[in-house]
Structure formats: structure tokens, C-alpha cells
Design an enzyme around this catalytic site. Sequence first.
Site, PDB file in Angstrom:
ATOM      1  CE  LYS A   1     -47.958  20.469  18.778  1.00 42.80           C
ATOM      2  NZ  LYS A   1     -46.556  21.358  18.675  1.00 42.80           N
TER       3      LYS A   1
ATOM      4  CB  VAL B   1     -43.927  17.583  11.265  1.00 40.43           C
ATOM      5  CG1 VAL B   1     -43.122  16.132  11.871  1.00 40.43           C
ATOM      6  CG2 VAL B   1     -45.600  18.024  10.761  1.00 40.43           C
TER       7      VAL B   1
ATOM      8  N   GLY C   1     -39.818  20.503  14.511  1.00 37.31           N
ATOM      9  CA  GLY C   1     -38.956  21.789  14.643  1.00 37.31           C
ATOM     10  C   GLY C   1     -38.224  21.803  13.589  1.00 37.31           C
TER      11      GLY C   1
ATOM     12  CG  ASP D   1     -46.632  17.660  20.483  1.00 34.53           C
ATOM     13  OD1 ASP D   1     -47.594  18.654  20.039  1.00 34.53           O
ATOM     14  OD2 ASP D   1     -45.681  17.143  20.150  1.00 34.53           O
TER      15      ASP D   1
ATOM     16  CE  LYS E   1     -45.050  17.750  16.805  1.00 39.49           C
ATOM     17  NZ  LYS E   1     -44.160  17.684  18.548  1.00 39.49           N
TER      18      LYS E   1
ATOM     19  N   GLY F   1     -37.816  23.747  20.825  1.00 39.81           N
ATOM     20  CA  GLY F   1     -36.942  24.524  20.982  1.00 39.81           C
ATOM     21  C   GLY F   1     -36.437  25.903  20.098  1.00 39.81           C
TER      22      GLY F   1
END
Lengths: 457, 457
Positions: free
Chosen positions: B115, B142, B144, B211, B215, B331
Site C-alpha cells: 500500500k 487496500v 485485504g 497505514d 489506503k 490476514g
Amino acid sequence: MARSSTRDSIGNSATDSAPNGKVALLGFGTVGSSVAKILCERSNTHLRLTHILNRNVARKKVDWLPPSVQWTENIEDVLCSSADIVVEVMGGLQPSEDWIRRALASGKSVVTANKQLIARCGPELISIAAQKKQQILYGASVAGGVPVISGLQMGLAGDELFKIRGILNGTCNYILSQMESNGVTFTTALREAQKLGFAEADPTEDIDGLDARAKLAILARVGLHCNVSPDSIAAQSISAIEAIDFEYANQLGCTIRQISWAELQNKLQTDLRGKPQQKEAGADGDRLLAAVQPALVTLSSPLARVEGSQNLVVATGIYGGETVFGGHGAGGHPTAVAVVSDILAIAHSKQDGMSNAGQPAGQPIGKTPTVSTDFTAKHYLRFLVKDRPGIIATLATILSAHEINIDAVLQKPGYPKSHLPFLITLEDCKASLVEQALQQINAVDFLVQPCLHLPIL
Amino acid sequence: MARSSTRDSIGNSATDSAPNGKVALLGFGTVGSSVAKILCERSNTHLRLTHILNRNVARKKVDWLPPSVQWTENIEDVLCSSADIVVEVMGGLQPSEDWIRRALASGKSVVTANKQLIARCGPELISIAAQKKQQILYGASVAGGVPVISGLQMGLAGDELFKIRGILNGTCNYILSQMESNGVTFTTALREAQKLGFAEADPTEDIDGLDARAKLAILARVGLHCNVSPDSIAAQSISAIEAIDFEYANQLGCTIRQISWAELQNKLQTDLRGKPQQKEAGADGDRLLAAVQPALVTLSSPLARVEGSQNLVVATGIYGGETVFGGHGAGGHPTAVAVVSDILAIAHSKQDGMSNAGQPAGQPIGKTPTVSTDFTAKHYLRFLVKDRPGIIATLATILSAHEINIDAVLQKPGYPKSHLPFLITLEDCKASLVEQALQQINAVDFLVQPCLHLPIL
């Protein structure tokens, strides 16, 4: 709505302004006119509307479209034209099917919002399109403006989906959420939906689940790679739901929604934290559990929170877990967004000399599974009885004879003994077992009406 | 995990089994090994994993990959190979950026989950890829596994989006939802998140919104066609939120979430029933309001219902209204689904001789707007004061001097006079006006700590 930029953006008659983006529109109703409006208002798309076909086209003419658009009642005008993409938003099986076939045969790509047609003939039409190096896209056929078809086909292509649950019919969801929040009867909620234009004069297709099962058949094909006929999917009407059912559902921490669901049996199961577990021995994945039915859903579920005419789809994959897509499932503008997105995808790929954009990427060939509704779940049985001693004992005896365990018995006070509603919930068991027991139960003389049987999802 | 079919599906060394689908993997951490696992377990994809690059690769080797996979620490092995698609899941700006540039330059397409890199160099890398008739896709960068990038670019291509709101950082959402449901302090919730592996040892990137704003910059580019640097987006830390704020938020029918939001100013506004309204005179759409910040959201909003580490994006268009995408935002497996979906899209388009699948279809060229956080909203001001007479009067006088109207004053009982928290909510006004007033307010002597200022969305 006429803006000066409108005519500039699509009124230019030089054909090279839309080298692969000449669009003919079949049908100028709510969705068709919204599609025309978006094509008109959006610049930078290199699309050009060339034809509008409708019955009695004279009364349909509007002043906000450029004069270069040809209005016609004759499909031959469209088929013989240089239009690249034919957009079918008329609905109905015929003449839509014939005209789509002829459009593909004459080397045009097709965008359609026709769920019944795609549910029935989708694979064949896709195969005809592929032979002609054309495409047929149908993003608007399920959940209106919610981009669930492209989401399953492209965005989740990397997963192996095994379960889809959705609220695919805005009319039913409107009626059920009105019953839930205002405590009105089904009939009152239906009449109100009809008054507001959310339900048809003949609401059978919606209420009885026939609309939703066509959409579910399409999702099962796209997401689970299962070719199933919509007719093979059981559909249960929402018309038997009464206000009391929302009260009982609420006591169970649930509400009632028309749920369309499909689940591949014996697929790798996941514990929903994204960790696939061992596949069962002998699994072949060739059995699909599917139905459209009113069901209890827990209040914390995203399905329970879908209000009014919104749509929602929850897709579950063995790697990615649950993914949710939600939004406006109907209406001219949202549906037109899906149509225009498909038109753009086709125009884009034609520009690039590609023939099958939007078709699934690297996915297994469709299976043709047997379809069953014999899922295992907790069950909700709501009785309306003429009260007398021994009713629970009788019901418990029958259920026990079928080896079904009762989970809870609930009876709200304040109802007359002649029409006494009460509830039995059952522990996890197969739906077919419950149906067998209900055949026997529905024959006993104290029931005022047949037992209402809903799954608790 | 070794299954007999695994080796068959990707272990075949005949190169024609994967004519355009030879995949080299840079990085074999959580996401990388999940990507390898999916490529391994899924048959029918015509993809073949050829290389795995990692530092100290010897300690990374696993026994469930076919022996044909080449393990290496040397990027030259990958760049000189016949791999078609290079997958970068190492993270960090360097050497990722160099290696991606070199991969594109050597005629390979790229899939990345990076990202920060895409937020900073996305347009340039896309342009390099286009020159080389290759692609760079970044669906995993972005949210996941939530297919929001393809959803905005393809599924909603037919709309004109003007607003994006999202929960893009699972760590913050986990911490805030723990504070909400268990009444714990920020510090306790953060420690728990660290213990469970939901937060890093140094949680700054997450907590302070760095973070999420990377995104958001990507979503603004993809959905709103605005080229904005992540550094130009204001980010406010969630660390100032206290348990009392959830109590007050709850009294207002709200909760608190870290919200990433971006909105084109002066775009056609919609009344959210899908009916576009008139564009303002002189509108140019070249101003973007954007921020990442803790904010109050009404409990009925889908943003309020996002639990734990889930992600959610709500995109609003002038035609389709609100569309929601939700699911696992992080994840290994969910992120790997997004990566594999991109790999499949590239392999599919290469097979078809197409060079730019997955790039936006017929969309306007990106604007480079000025970015501002000066939105108009209701505001939440939470004070912690040493109590004495006249506090409210002092605050009200300052607010009034800035022509700001107070909506409500709330003070929960049971706190010591030396550390008394209370709340003032403000009617709709510009954030800059509130900040001006707060400069003056934060100088008064009865404040124990600076006022906490959150928007009410």
C-alpha cells in the site's frame, strides 16, 4: 437535465468518437431511460448512444437526447446498424431472447439486466457469444447496482467459494422490515409497498420467491460454478409470516428475512477465521443445498440489518472467509450503473482487441449438481391451535418418534384460546426430518392452520 | 497439507501447462506462504509457481511445494527467468520499488500488496507497465480480501463516485471496538491487541492513521480519480480516545471508529435516494476533502457495526447511491485471495493477448486536487476540567465569538471535581472554525488536558 456538455459528449456524429462504443438500447422504461441519462451526462466514456427501441416509440421521445439518436420500433434497424453493443432492458423472456440471439449472431456484444433469461439460458448465450468473439454481460441481473457478479467473478476469483447467502428481493425485504418495525400484518405491508411502487399489482414473483431464485441460480453459477435451473431451487412464500412471528423471532434474538442461500456440500469447510479444515473423505462437491425462503437470522447478522428495499450478498470462501456486498438492489439509476459498467467493460476490451473481458478468469468448468433443500439447521415451528390439554404432549411425542429434539417452547400470553399461537424450536436436524414430522402433525385436529416452519440460520 | 493432487496441478514441469501463468513470489511471510498455498491447492487455474525469493531462504523452505519451485535469495534469478508474473509481498518501500521497476522493465507483469508503495508511486508504475504492455495490479493493497479496488474500478465504473468512507485499519477497529464493548482503556486494549498479534510492537503506523491514509490515497485515486499524496491527507491518532468518550457517544446514539473518508467537493450532490441534484454553479470538482481520524458514527450506520479487525468501505455515487464492501481486511489467507485474483486477471488477459485488464475502463484522467480537511459537520468536543463556576459561560462566549452554535451540553455524574469530563456538541459548522475557537479554548486555565475534538459523521 439538458446540459450544454451533454450534446458535446455523445452528440458528435463522427463515428470515430466511439470506435467500439456505439450502443443500441432495447427498452426505454425506468432502467432504459436511466441508462440513456448516464450515457448522456457522463463525458470521457467514448460511448455513443445510437438507437433506442421501444413499442409505441413516439410517446417515449424525450428532448434531452441528442438528435443523432435513432428512435425505432423495429429490431431490424438495430441489427443492421453499426451498433457494437446491444443493451436489453425490456425484461420478459420473449422477444428478448430472440433479439439477444440475433444480436450476438450479427457480431454485436450484449448487456442485459434480464435475470429470468440469464438464469435459464445464460450458459448457452455465453457460449454463442464466445463463438462470435463477442461478450454477453449481465451484472444488472442480480442485486441491481450492487456489483456482486463482477465481485464474485473477478474480485474473489482467487478464492474457492462454497456458500452464498443473500437478500435479493427488495420487495420482500421492504414488506418484512415494515412488519418488523411497525407491527403491521403482511397484507397491510404489501398494500403499502404496492402504493409506494415497491411491489407490482401482481406481487407473486416477488412474494413467492420466483424472482429471487432466478437471481440465486445466477449467483450459484457465477460464484459456485454450479449450473442449476431456477426451477430446481425450492421457493417458499413469505405470505404465511404473521406479526406474532416477529415477536417470537425477537425473543430468540432474531428477525425474519427472505433469504436466498446456496451451499456446496462436502466442500472444504472453514471455521470462518479463514482457516480451511480437512475436506471430508469421499467429498465430491457435487451436491448443492439451495432455497429461497423466509428464515430467522440473528439480529447481529448483516442480513438482519438490511432495511427497506436494499440488497445484500454474503459470499463465503475457504480462504477469504465472509465477504459482503450491499447496496441498492433495484431502481432505475442503480440498475443503470450496473448496465453502464458492463457497457464500459465491453467497450474497453473491444478497444483492446480482447474478446472475453468479464468472463470468469481461470475458473473451473461449471458442475451440474443435484439440488436439495435438505440442510441441517435449528428450526422454528409456529403453531396456531384451538387450546386444550395435551397439545404439547402430542407434538412432543410425534417429534420424538422422528428423533427430533425440542430446544424450547414459547407461548406469549394474551391470545384467545380458540386461536392460540405458540412456538417450538428444534435443535439442529435435517429439514426433511422436520417435514416428515409435520406431515403427521398437520393432520391433528387441534391445529387452526398448518404449522409455519422456518429455518433458523 | 501435501495432497496427491497438489503436485499434479502445479508440479508439472512442462512449461506449456502455464503458457502465461508462471508466477515468481517475492516474500514468503504470512501472505506469501498463503499465496503459495492457494496456488498449490487450487487446480484448474493454469498457474504455476516457479520461484520463491526470501532472505535466508534456507530456513523458509517447506515440504508441501513441488520440487520444481526454485528457492532463491537473488532477485536476478527471478528477473532472468521466464516467469510471467512477479508477486511482491515483502512490504516496505525498498528494495520492493526497485525490484518492481526492474520486473516491469524486463517485460513481466506485477501483482503487489504494497500500500505505501502504490500510494506513493502507483501512477508512475502503472504508466511504466503500460509502456511495456504489462500490468501492475494491487487489489490486496487496500482492505485485504475485500474486493474493493476491482469493485470501484469495474463494478461501479458506470457511476460517478463522489464520496468514500471506510474502516481501513483492522488494528484501530479492534482497539476501538474492545474499548466500546468492554469499557477498557486505550492502553489496555492496545496491549491486548499486541498480545493477540493484531497490533505491532510499534503500533504508530496503525494508531496514528498512517497505514489507513495510504489506503485512502489509493481509494481516492481509483474511485474518485484524484491523485493525492498520502502525506497530504490529515491523520489524527486514536490514542486520545478514552472510555468516557464511548459513554458520551452512546448517549448521542453513536459509537467511535477510525474513519478514512474522502469527498469531492462541488460534485453533483445526491440525496442518497439515488436522485442526482443540480451541480453547484462554478463547480469544478477539484477540491478533495479527506482525512483519517476517529469520528462519531451513528449506531445504525454500517460503519458502526464493523467489529474487531473487519474492514468496510462505503462508496457513494451520484447515480447508484451507497454501495458497501466488507470483509476480512487483513490476514494471510484473505490477503492472498486478493493477490491470487489479480494473478488470475493478468494470466487471463495475457492468454487473450490483452495488455490492460484490470485497469479502469473508460474513466477520466486523474485530477490532482487540493486536499483539505475543512469539512462541515456536527462536532463533538470533550473537555476534562478542574471544576469551578463559569466554565460553560467561558466556553460558550468563545464559541459564540466564532459564530459557532452549541447543540447540547452533557455532563455525566460521578467524576471528581479535579478531573471532570463533560461534552459540548456543536451544530453543523466548518472544522477550521472549530479549530480556531479551540486554539483560544485550549489556552484557558481550567482545562486539565486539551479538548478532544471529533467530527460527528
